[in-house]
Write an enzyme that holds these catalytic residues in place. Structure first.
Site, PDB file in Angstrom:
ATOM      1  N   HIS A   1      -1.818   6.501  -0.582  1.00 21.13           N
ATOM      2  CA  HIS A   1      -2.692   6.673  -1.746  1.00 21.13           C
ATOM      3  C   HIS A   1      -2.041   6.139  -3.010  1.00 21.13           C
ATOM      4  O   HIS A   1      -0.831   5.918  -3.086  1.00 21.13           O
ATOM      5  CB  HIS A   1      -3.092   8.144  -1.920  1.00 21.13           C
ATOM      6  CG  HIS A   1      -1.947   9.072  -2.256  1.00 21.13           C
ATOM      7  ND1 HIS A   1      -1.500   9.265  -3.539  1.00 21.13           N
ATOM      8  CD2 HIS A   1      -1.169   9.858  -1.461  1.00 21.13           C
ATOM      9  CE1 HIS A   1      -0.508  10.137  -3.541  1.00 21.13           C
ATOM     10  NE2 HIS A   1      -0.280  10.509  -2.293  1.00 21.13           N
TER      11      HIS A   1
ATOM     12  N   CYS B   1       2.877  12.591   1.907  1.00 14.63           N
ATOM     13  CA  CYS B   1       2.072  11.365   1.944  1.00 14.63           C
ATOM     14  C   CYS B   1       2.834  10.228   1.260  1.00 14.63           C
ATOM     15  O   CYS B   1       3.856  10.438   0.612  1.00 14.63           O
ATOM     16  CB  CYS B   1       0.728  11.594   1.260  1.00 14.63           C
ATOM     17  SG  CYS B   1      -0.394  12.638   2.219  1.00 14.63           S
TER      18      CYS B   1
END
Length: 510
Positions: A412, A431
Site C-alpha cells: 500500500h 504490511c
C-alpha cells in the site's frame, strides 16, 4: 521417456560418447545388478540410509542395471560428477563428503564394474543433488521463517537430465535460479579476498558526523584501502584526502547496497567494517535460500518481488525490470511474513480497517488520554469495527494492492513519505508500504483500456473507496535475501533485520 529415447537414437547416429547414452534401457552393454546388493550396501554405509527410497526408485526405473558402468568400464559422466563433488565447497556446501576415502579409491582404480562401487557412485550423486540442488528440507526452511513455495526435487529424473546433458552439472538454470550462480561467483571473490588477508577496520573520528570531499583524515585512507579490497577503487594510493575518486566509489557502494545518504558516515563505516569472514557466511546462507526458489519464477510474464532486508520492491514484465521502489516493511514485533501470493485487485482511496490488535494496543490507550483522538485522526466506528476514512491522511495512503492471504498482508501507499528516506525502514505493522505506489498502479494498469494516469489520480484522490479487479493475477513474492550479486559476482549486502541468517547458518555450518 519417448523423447529421451528419440534423443538417444539421434545421439547414437551422430557417434556420441558412451556418457550420452545412459537412458536407453535395452542396450546390450548394460550390466545387471542384483537388487539385494542395495540392502547390503546401505547396511555398510549408514550415512546414506536416508536415500533408501531413492535407490529403489532409481534402479527399478533402470531395470536393476548398472548406471555408472557398462561393459567398457566406468562412464565419462561419473568423472564429471566426481570432480564436481570434490569442488562442492564452491557451492557453499560445508558438510564433509561421506566416505570420501572410499570414493577416492574407486576413481583410483581401473574402472571395472563392481556392485559396491556402482552403488557408492549413486550415493555420491544423491548427496550432491540433495546438498547443491535441493538444500535443507522444507520443514527446516520453515523454521527460519521461509514460507515461499518450494519445489520437490525428483533426484531420479534429474539424473536422467544430467546424463543426457552433462554440462548441466556445472550450471543448470532449470534447477537453480540465476542468482545462485551470481552468488557463487561472489563467494569465490570473497574467499580470495580472505586468503589475501581481508581488510582492516575504518576508525571513524568521534569528533565528526561525516567525512566529505576535501576532508583530510586517517579514516579516509582506511576507507580507500577497504574499497580497493573489493574493487570499488582500482588502486589504493594511500591518500588521506577525500578526493573525487573516493567520492565516486562511495556513491557507487551506497547505491549498490541501498544505503541512503551521501559521503562517509559512521553508519557507512560500520557497513564497510563487517569482516570478510562474516560476508562469506552471508553469501553461503543466501545461496541456500536460492535453492529454495523455483526457477519457474523467472518465467513469469509479470512478477513483483519485495526483498525485505533490502527495503526494495522490483516489478518485472517479460523478464525486464520496469519499476523499482523503496519500501517500508514490518518492524521486529510485526515481521513481514516471507510468502507469495497473487495481486488480483487494487483499491483506490481505501478505508483502513484497523485490526483488533492495533485497536487494543494503540488506539484505545490513546483514546483514553484524548477524547478527540478519533476525530483528529479521521477515524469512525463502522458497526463494531473501527476504520480510518479515505484521504491524504489515511495510513494506507491513496491506493493498496491486494493479494488475499491468511496473513492479512498487502502492499500500500503511505502518507508518511519521510520514512522512505530513513536508513531503518522496518517500521510497519507487517504490511509493505511502497514509496512509488502511484507509479506502481500506473504500471500495472498501463495496458488496461479502462485506465490512464489521469483516471488513476482521480480515483486515488476521490475520497471514495473504489475496488478494481484486474484482468489477470500478478505473482508477488515477499522474500528475504541479505546478499545479492550481479552476473559478475559483485555483491551487495543488507542488514539482517529479523536476525534470521544465524539460525540458517547453524543448519549449514554443523
Amino acid at each position: 521417456m519417448t523423447k529421451h529415447l528419440l534423443l538417444w537414437a539421434v545421439l547414437f547416429l551422430l557417434g556420441c560418447k558412451k556418457n550420452d547414452a545412459q537412458l536407453s534401457t535395452d542396450r546390450e552393454d548394460r550390466i545387471a545388478l542384483d537388487s539385494t546388493h542395495v540392502e547390503t550396501f546401505l547396511a555398510g554405509h549408514p550415512e546414506f540410509k536416508n536415500y533408501k527410497s531413492d535407490f529403489t526408485e532409481l534402479y527399478r526405473k533402470h531395470g536393476y542395471h548398472y548406471i555408472w558402468y557398462d561393459q567398457n568400464g566406468r562412464i565419462d559422466f561419473a568423472e564429471a560428477l566426481y570432480n564436481r563433488v570434490n569442488q562442492i565447497g564452491a557451492d557453499g556446501v560445508l558438510t564433509k563428503i561421506p566416505y570420501k576415502a572410499e570414493i577416492e579409491a574407486v576413481f583410483a582404480e581401473d574402472g571395472k564394474a563392481k556392485p559396491q562401487d556402482e552403488l557408492l557412485l549413486s550415493a555420491m550423486y544423491f548427496f550432491y543433488a540433495q546438498k547443491v540442488v535441493a538444500g535443507v528440507d522444507a520443514q527446516k526452511s520453515k523454521s527460519t521463517g521461509w514460507f515461499l513455495p518450494r519445489d520437490k526435487i525428483d533426484y531420479v529424473s534429474y539424473l536422467d537430465t544430467l546424463l543426457l546433458e552433462p554440462a548441466k552439472i556445472e550450471e543448470d538454470d532449470t534447477e537453480n535460479i540465476a542468482q545462485y550462480y551470481h552468488l557463487r561467483k561472489a563467494l569465490q571473490r570473497y574467499r580470495d579476498i580472505r586468503d589475501q588477508g581481508g581488510w582492516g577496520a575504518i576508525a571513524f573520528p568521534d569528533s565528526k558526523k561525516v567525512l566529505q570531499p576535501g576532508d583530510n583524515d586517517p579514516a579516509v585512507a582506511q576507507a580507500r584501502k577497504r574499497l580497493a579490497a573489493t574493487g570499488e577503487i582500482a588502486t589504493d594510493n594511500g591518500s588521506t584526502t577525500y578526493d573525487a575518486e573516493l567520492e565516486t566509489a562511495i556513491a557507487a557502494y551506497r547505491k549498490r547496497n541501498n544505503i541512503l545518504g551521501a559521503h562517509l558516515t559512521p553508519m557507512l563505516a560500520n557497513h564497510l567494517n563487517v569482516p570478510v569472514e562474516k560476508r562469506i557466511k552471508t553469501l553461503v546462507v543466501n545461496m541456500e535460500r536460492c535453492r529454495w526458489l523455483s526457477p519457474d519464477i523467472a518465467q513469469s510474464k509479470e512478477l513483483i518481488a519485495v526483498n525485505i532486508p533490502a527495503f526494495q520492491l522490483h516489478y518485472f514484465k517479460n523478464g525486464k525490470p520496469v519499476l523499482q521502489s523503496n519500501v517500508v516493511v514490518g518492524k521486529e514485533a510485526n515481521k513481514t511474513v516471507i510468502f507469495s501470493g497473487q495481486i488480483s485487485y487494487l483499491v483506490f482511496s481505501p478505508y483502513w480497517n484497523i485490526p483488533n490488535s492495533i485497536l487494543k494496543k494503540e488506539i484505545k490507550p490513546a483514546m483514553a488520554k484524548d477524547p478527540n483522538y478519533l476525530a483528529k485522526h479521521h477515524m469512525e466506528w463502522h458497526g463494531n469495527n473501527l476504520r480510518q476514512k479515505p484521504g491524504d491522511h489515511n495510513s494506507l495512503g491513496l491506493v493498496k494492492f491486494m493479494f488475499p492471504n491468511s496473513n492479512n498482508i498487502y502492499l500500500h501507499d503511505s502518507p508518511a513519505k519521510n520514512v522512505f528516506g530513513m536508513d531503518d525502514r522496518a517500521r510497519s505493522h507487517g504490511c509493505v508500504r511502497v514509496e512509488k505506489a502511484r507509479e506502481l498502479a500506473i504500471k500495472i494498469l498501463e495496458d488496461d483500456r479502462n485506465w490512464n494516469p489521469q483516471k488513476i489520480d482521480k480515483a486515488m484522490h476521490s475520497g471514495r473507496e473504489r475496488q478494481y479487479t484486474l484482468d489477470r493475477k500478478i505473482p508477488v513474492y515477499l522474500a528475504y535475501f541479505t546478499a545479492w550479486a550481479n552476473q559478475d559476482g559483485v555483491a551487495a549486502f543488507f542488514d539482517d533485520v529479523y536476525e534470521r541468517d544465524d539460525r540458517l547458518a547453524q543448519l549449514l555450518y554443523k
